[in-house]
Design an enzyme around this catalytic site. Structure first.
Site, PDB file in Angstrom:
ATOM      1  N   ASP A  11      -4.984  -9.437  12.873  1.00 33.54           N
ATOM      2  CA  ASP A  11      -5.125  -8.015  13.223  1.00 33.54           C
ATOM      3  C   ASP A  11      -4.227  -7.775  14.430  1.00 33.54           C
ATOM      4  O   ASP A  11      -4.525  -8.226  15.549  1.00 33.54           O
ATOM      5  CB  ASP A  11      -6.583  -7.671  13.523  1.00 33.54           C
ATOM      6  CG  ASP A  11      -6.750  -6.154  13.666  1.00 33.54           C
ATOM      7  OD1 ASP A  11      -5.931  -5.544  14.376  1.00 33.54           O
ATOM      8  OD2 ASP A  11      -7.685  -5.608  13.073  1.00 33.54           O
ATOM      9  N   LYS A  64     -14.364   1.331  15.345  1.00 30.65           N
ATOM     10  CA  LYS A  64     -13.112   0.557  15.302  1.00 30.65           C
ATOM     11  C   LYS A  64     -12.465   0.466  16.678  1.00 30.65           C
ATOM     12  O   LYS A  64     -11.937  -0.575  17.066  1.00 30.65           O
ATOM     13  CB  LYS A  64     -12.160   1.236  14.302  1.00 30.65           C
ATOM     14  CG  LYS A  64     -10.966   0.420  13.953  1.00 30.65           C
ATOM     15  CD  LYS A  64     -10.224   1.007  12.770  1.00 30.65           C
ATOM     16  CE  LYS A  64     -10.987   0.763  11.473  1.00 30.65           C
ATOM     17  NZ  LYS A  64     -10.316   1.333  10.301  1.00 30.65           N
ATOM     18  N   ASN A 124       0.857  -1.193   0.000  1.00 32.50           N
ATOM     19  CA  ASN A 124       0.000   0.000   0.000  1.00 32.50           C
ATOM     20  C   ASN A 124       0.892   1.242   0.000  1.00 32.50           C
ATOM     21  O   ASN A 124       2.116   1.144   0.036  1.00 32.50           O
ATOM     22  CB  ASN A 124      -0.969  -0.027   1.189  1.00 32.50           C
ATOM     23  CG  ASN A 124      -0.236  -0.055   2.502  1.00 32.50           C
ATOM     24  OD1 ASN A 124       0.504   0.870   2.834  1.00 32.50           O
ATOM     25  ND2 ASN A 124      -0.395  -1.127   3.266  1.00 32.50           N
TER      26      ASN A 124
HETATM   27  O1  C5P Z   1      -8.772  -1.917  10.359  1.00 30.57           O
HETATM   28  P1  C5P Z   1      -7.807  -0.856   9.994  1.00 30.57           P
HETATM   29  O2  C5P Z   1      -6.723  -1.364   9.097  1.00 30.57           O
HETATM   30  O3  C5P Z   1      -8.387   0.403   9.474  1.00 30.57           O
HETATM   31  O4  C5P Z   1      -7.197  -0.467  11.398  1.00 30.57           O
HETATM   32  C1  C5P Z   1      -6.198   0.433  11.538  1.00 30.57           C
HETATM   33  C2  C5P Z   1      -5.454   0.172  12.813  1.00 30.57           C
HETATM   34  O5  C5P Z   1      -5.290  -1.216  13.053  1.00 30.57           O
HETATM   35  C3  C5P Z   1      -4.058   0.727  12.704  1.00 30.57           C
HETATM   36  O6  C5P Z   1      -3.653   1.097  14.006  1.00 30.57           O
HETATM   37  C4  C5P Z   1      -3.281  -0.463  12.185  1.00 30.57           C
HETATM   38  O7  C5P Z   1      -1.911  -0.355  12.514  1.00 30.57           O
HETATM   39  C5  C5P Z   1      -3.932  -1.602  12.906  1.00 30.57           C
HETATM   40  N1  C5P Z   1      -3.956  -2.869  12.174  1.00 30.57           N
HETATM   41  C6  C5P Z   1      -3.232  -3.919  12.646  1.00 30.57           C
HETATM   42  N2  C5P Z   1      -3.263  -5.132  12.004  1.00 30.57           N
HETATM   43  C7  C5P Z   1      -4.018  -5.302  10.908  1.00 30.57           C
HETATM   44  C8  C5P Z   1      -4.767  -4.228  10.395  1.00 30.57           C
HETATM   45  C9  C5P Z   1      -4.702  -3.024  11.048  1.00 30.57           C
HETATM   46  O8  C5P Z   1      -2.536  -3.764  13.642  1.00 30.57           O
HETATM   47  N3  C5P Z   1      -4.033  -6.484  10.304  1.00 30.57           N
END
Ligand code: C5P
Length: 405
Positions: A305, A337, A208
Site C-alpha cells: 500500500d 481509510k 482497472n
Molecule cells: O484502499 P484504496 O485503494 O481504496 O485506497 C485509495 C488510496 O490509496 C488512493 O490514494 C490510492 O492511490 C492509494 N493506494 C496506494 N497503494 C495501494 C492501494 C491504494 O497508494 N496499494
C-alpha cells in the site's frame, strides 16, 4: 504577487481576445504593469481604445510607428518587459513564431525579445489538432516557449474540444509561475496517477478502468501554482502533463519504488488506482492453451500500500493526500481509510457505475481532513484539481500543514 513586474501582452486575432481585456485587469490588480500590443487581426475583435484604457498605457500596433520608434523602438519594447505573453495566440501566430517571421510588430517583438515568452493558444478544435499546429507547438516547446492551455470545452464556432483559450485566471497563474511567483514556487510535490498493470504472464495483465484524468489534472494544477512536480504514472489513457517530471511505471511495486526514489517531497497526492493484488504465480512465458489440460488458476499476493507506506515513511512529506474511490457509504469508508492509512487528507468519490465518474470528465468529491468533511459540488475534474491544489498551497504555506484543513 506581481508587484513591479512588466508584461508585454500581445493580443492576437481571435474571438478569445475579449478575455485578454480581463487578463489586463487581473495583471494590474496583481501589481503588474502591462504594455499592450494589438495585432491587426486582434483589432477586429477588441478595440484599441478598450485595450489602452484598461492597460492605462499607450497601445502599440505598428512596426513603423515613427513616434514610438523614435522614443523607444521595438527592440527596447520587447526587452523592457519581464515576460512576453501572447493571448490569444492564433494558429497563424504560432506558425509565424515557429518559422521565425518578423513582418509585423508582434512577430518582430517575439523575435527580438531576450525574455521568456508564454503563449495561450486559442483556435478551432480542428485547427488545434492539425498536424501543422501540433508540429509548430513541438517546435515552440523545444525553443523554450511556455504554453498555457488550450482548454477543452464549447467554442464560439459551435464545436467542442481542445482549443478554448485558458481562462484569464489560469493565464495569470501561468504568468506568476513563469516569473517564479507562484505560491508553490520552490516546493516539490509528488503525484501518483493512473492504473497499475499486474502481469499474469509477459503479454497479459490485470488492470482497472482508471483513465488517469484526475491525477493528470492535479499534477497540472500544482505545476500551475509553481510546484516542481514529480508525476509517477501507470499506463493511463490520458497523456501526462507538460512541464512535470514524468516517471512511467507499470506495476504497484514499481510505483512504490519510483515514489520512494522521488522523496523528499513537501507534499504527495496519491491519485493512482493501484491494484490491491498482483498475480503471485505470474508466468515467465506466455501461458498456452492446451487441449484437455486444466485451466490456469491465478493465485494472488497483496501489493504494497503505497499511500500507507509513505504516510509512515521516515521521509514522510509534511502533507499526504490520498484518494478513495468507493461505491457505497463513501464518506464513512473514506474517514476510516484516512485513519487506517495515516494520511492527512482523503479526497473521496463515488465511483459506482451510475455516477459516470470513473473514466468520465466530472467528479463529485468530499474532502476529508481531521477537521471534518467538506462536500464539494459536481465539478469538472480540472476544477476539482485546481481547488485541491489551492488548498495544498494554503497548507504548505501555513506553519503547520494540518492547520488549514
Ligand atoms: O484502499 P484504496 O485503494 O481504496 O485506497 C485509495 C488510496 O490509496 C488512493 O490514494 C490510492 O492511490 C492509494 N493506494 C496506494 N497503494 C495501494 C492501494 C491504494 O497508494 N496499494
Amino acid at each position: 504577487m506581481l508587484a513591479g513586474k512588466r508584461i508585454l501582452l500581445i493580443i492576437g486575432g481571435g474571438i478569445a481576445a475579449y478575455k485578454s481585456l480581463e487578463l489586463i485587469r487581473l495583471l494590474r490588480g496583481a501589481g503588474a504593469s502591462v504594455a499592450p500590443v494589438l495585432t491587426r487581426a486582434g483589432s477586429e475583435f477588441v478595440t484599441p481604445l478598450s485595450v489602452a484604457a484598461l492597460a492605462g498605457e499607450p497601445l502599440h500596433q505598428d512596426l513603423f510607428d515613427l513616434t514610438t520608434e523614435a522614443e523607444m523602438g521595438h527592440i527596447q519594447l520587447s526587452r523592457a518587459a519581464d515576460l512576453v505573453v501572447v493571448a490569444p495566440c492564433t494558429a497563424d501566430l504560432m506558425a509565424r513564431m515557429a518559422g521565425g517571421h518578423a513582418d509585423d510588430l508582434a512577430s518582430t517583438l517575439l523575435m527580438a525579445t531576450d525574455k521568456r515568452v508564454l503563449i495561450a493558444p486559442a483556435m478551432n478544435v480542428r485547427m488545434w489538432q492539425h498536424p501543422a499546429t501540433q508540429r509548430n507547438l513541438a517546435l515552440l516547446a523545444r525553443d523554450g516557449i511556455l504554453v498555457t492551455g488550450p482548454e477543452v470545452g464549447d467554442m464560439a464556432c459551435g464545436e467542442t474540444g481542445p482549443g478554448r483559450m485558458a481562462e484569464p485566471r489560469t493565464i495569470l497563474a501561468a504568468i506568476e509561475v513563469a516569473l517564479g511567483a507562484g505560491p508553490l514556487a520552490g516546493k516539490h510535490v509528488l503525484v501518483t496517477s493512473g492504473p497499475t498493470h499486474e502481469p499474469i504472464d509477459p503479454v497479459r495483465y490485470i488492470a482497472n478502468r482508471s483513465s488517469g484524468q484526475q491525477g493528470t489534472a492535479v499534477a497540472s494544477a500544482l505545476r500551475d501554482l509553481g510546484a516542481r512536480v514529480t508525476f509517477v504514472t501507470g499506463p493511463a489513457s490520458t497523456p501526462p502533463p507538460q512541464g512535470v517530471t514524468v516517471v512511467a511505471i507499470e506495476s504497484a511495486r514499481e510505483m512504490l519504488a519510483a515514489v520512494e526514489a522521488a522523496l523528499p517531497a513537501d507534499a504527495a497526492v496519491f491519485a493512482a488506482a493501484v491494484a490491491d493484488w498482483r498475480v503471485k504465480n505470474a508466468a515467465g512465458q506466455k501461458l498456452k492453451k492446451q487441449a484437455g489440460a486444466p485451466l490456469p488458476t491465478l493465485e494472488f499476493a497483496e501489493n504494497p500500500d503505497i499511500l500507507a507506506t509513505i504516510s509512515r515513511h521516515a521521509q514522510r512529506p509534511s502533507l499526504v493526500v490520498g484518494f478513495a474511490a468507493e461505491t457505497e457509504t463513501v464518506v464513512a469508508h473514506a474517514q476510516a481509510k484516512r485513519l487506517r492509512k495515516g494520511c492527512d487528507w482523503i479526497v473521496a468519490n463515488d465511483v459506482s457505475p451510475t455516477t459516470g465518474i470513473m473514466g468520465g470528465g466530472e467528479n463529485v468529491v468530499h474532502l476529508i481532513t481531521d477537521a471534518g468533511v467538506e462536500d464539494w459540488p459536481r465539478l469538472p475534474k480540472p476544477e476539482v484539481a485546481r481547488r485541491l491544489a489551492a488548498r495544498i498551497a494554503e497548507a504548505l504555506t501555513a506553519t503547520d500543514p494540518k492547520d488549514t484543513a
